[in-house]
Design an enzyme around this catalytic site. Structure first.
Site, short mmCIF file in Angstrom:
data_model
loop_
_atom_site.label_atom_id
_atom_site.label_comp_id
_atom_site.label_asym_id
_atom_site.label_seq_id
_atom_site.Cartn_x
_atom_site.Cartn_y
_atom_site.Cartn_z
CG ASN A 9 -1.72 1.23 1.39
OD1 ASN A 9 -1.87 2.01 0.43
ND2 ASN A 9 -2.28 1.46 2.58
CD1 TRP A 10 3.87 1.27 -2.72
CD2 TRP A 10 3.58 2.18 -4.74
NE1 TRP A 10 4.65 0.58 -3.60
CE2 TRP A 10 4.50 1.12 -4.86
CE3 TRP A 10 3.24 2.91 -5.89
CZ2 TRP A 10 5.07 0.76 -6.07
CZ3 TRP A 10 3.82 2.54 -7.10
CH2 TRP A 10 4.72 1.48 -7.19
CE LYS A 11 0.17 3.62 4.75
NZ LYS A 11 -0.21 3.73 6.12
CG HIS A 95 -6.00 1.66 4.88
ND1 HIS A 95 -5.62 2.67 5.74
CD2 HIS A 95 -4.93 0.82 4.77
CE1 HIS A 95 -4.37 2.44 6.12
NE2 HIS A 95 -3.94 1.33 5.54
CD GLU A 97 -3.38 5.51 6.48
OE1 GLU A 97 -3.29 5.59 5.25
OE2 GLU A 97 -2.47 5.01 7.18
CD GLU A 165 -3.68 -2.71 7.19
OE1 GLU A 165 -2.50 -2.85 6.84
OE2 GLU A 165 -4.37 -1.74 6.86
N GLY A 171 1.96 2.21 10.58
CA GLY A 171 2.87 3.34 10.43
C GLY A 171 3.52 3.80 11.72
CB SER A 210 4.87 -1.73 12.08
OG SER A 210 4.36 -0.42 12.29
N GLY A 231 2.70 -1.08 4.29
CA GLY A 231 2.73 0.33 3.93
C GLY A 231 4.15 0.79 3.68
N GLY A 232 4.76 1.42 4.67
CA GLY A 232 6.08 2.04 4.53
C GLY A 232 7.13 1.15 3.88
C1 PEP Z 1 -0.88 0.12 5.84
O1 PEP Z 1 -0.83 1.22 5.35
O2 PEP Z 1 -1.82 -0.63 5.57
C2 PEP Z 1 0.21 -0.31 6.72
C3 PEP Z 1 0.13 -1.48 7.28
O3 PEP Z 1 1.25 0.57 6.90
P1 PEP Z 1 2.67 0.24 7.62
O4 PEP Z 1 3.17 -1.05 7.05
O5 PEP Z 1 3.53 1.39 7.27
O6 PEP Z 1 2.39 0.13 9.08
#
Ligand code: PEP
Length: 252
Positions: A9-11, A95, A97, A165, A171, A210, A231-232
């Site tokens: 997930n590049w956001k 998600h 967010e 999640e 994040g 994470s 994500g990151g």
């Molecule tokens: C996400 O955006 O779904 C996510 C899990 O981010 P991260 O891996 O950065 O925690």
């Protein structure tokens, strides 16, 4: 689709050039077999570069969000049918967010889930508790409720994925413990069985929050963890591939 999956997930990150460069590098670095287990989720404005770059590869891509109607007066929204026409196979739904920052309600998420399935796309439905929910022992109640509501109009005979999640792990660098992940995934598998006894075992449940190369093997080894939503650490090809490859060391 079978096996273990890593969805990135590049956001709201990457320019068109950065996206095209990432895709080129990924195609060079990942074997054909690895490619079949990777999914990229770019923001809508760079989806074209991703779609073009991935043509002929085994890597799939999807949207981070969509509306539940295919066209019309919905300023600012993304059409699921247009996404499909561009080659998207997946789309995230709910998600945290989207739920928290954009206040997307459960009934809207149920419509999005059904709309994607009706188009032959695969919704990746995200559920997860907040820090407060966990502190007050509401994790089970929250994730089961979110799952039931998002799947309320969904068709069990059509593909669907779930992503657990925990909001407090997204994040933050604060990954859930293996015990917490295994427990939540077990709860979700049971909820899926109640929804559809016939197909529940085939529904992948991804963990997200994470995930990094260093923790991916221990998480991938857990019962009912069928992949990761990242994500990151999905923003760099090497990191994404390390996560996938580490997961394979405990699963093959
Ligand atoms: C996400 O955006 O779904 C996510 C899990 O981010 P991260 O891996 O950065 O925690």
């Amino acid at each position: 689709m079978t096996g273990f999956f890593c969805a990135g997930n590049w956001k709201m990150n990457k320019t068109p050039e950065q996206a095209a460069q990432f895709v080129r590098q990924l195609k060079e670095s990942a074997t054909a077999e690895e490619q079949k287990h990777l999914v990229l989720l770019p923001t809508a404005l760079i989806a074209y570069e991703v779609a073009q770059g991935l043509k002929g590869s085994g890597v799939a891509w999807g949207g981070q969000n969509c509306y539940f109607e295919n066209s019309g007066a919905f300023t600012g929204e993304s059409s699921p049918s247009l996404m499909k026409e561009m080659g998207a196979k997946f789309c995230l739904v709910g998600h945290s967010e989207r739920r928290q920052i954009f206040a997307e309600p459960d009934d809207m998420l149920a419509k999005k889930t059904a709309a994607l399935q009706n188009l032959g796309m695969i919704p990746i439905v995200c559920v997860g508790e907040t820090q407060d929910d966990r502190r007050w022992n509401r994790t089970q109640e929250v994730i089961v409720r979110q799952t039931r509501l998002a799947l309320a109009s969904a068709d069990p005979s059509k593909p669907i994925w779930l992503a657990y999640e925990p909001v407090w792990a997204i994040g933050t660098g604060q990954v859930a413990t293996p015990e917490q992940v295994e427990e939540a995934h077990g709860i979700l598998r049971k909820a899926l069985k109640e929804w559809s006894a016939m197909t529940s075992d085939r529904i992948p449940i991804l963990y997200g929050g994470s995930v990094k190369a260093e923790n991916s093997a221990s998480l991938a080894a857990l019962n009912n963890v069928n992949g990761f939503l990242i994500g990151g650490a999905s923003l760099a090809v090497d990191d994404l591939l390390k996560i996938y490859r580490n997961s394979q060391t405990v699963r093959s």
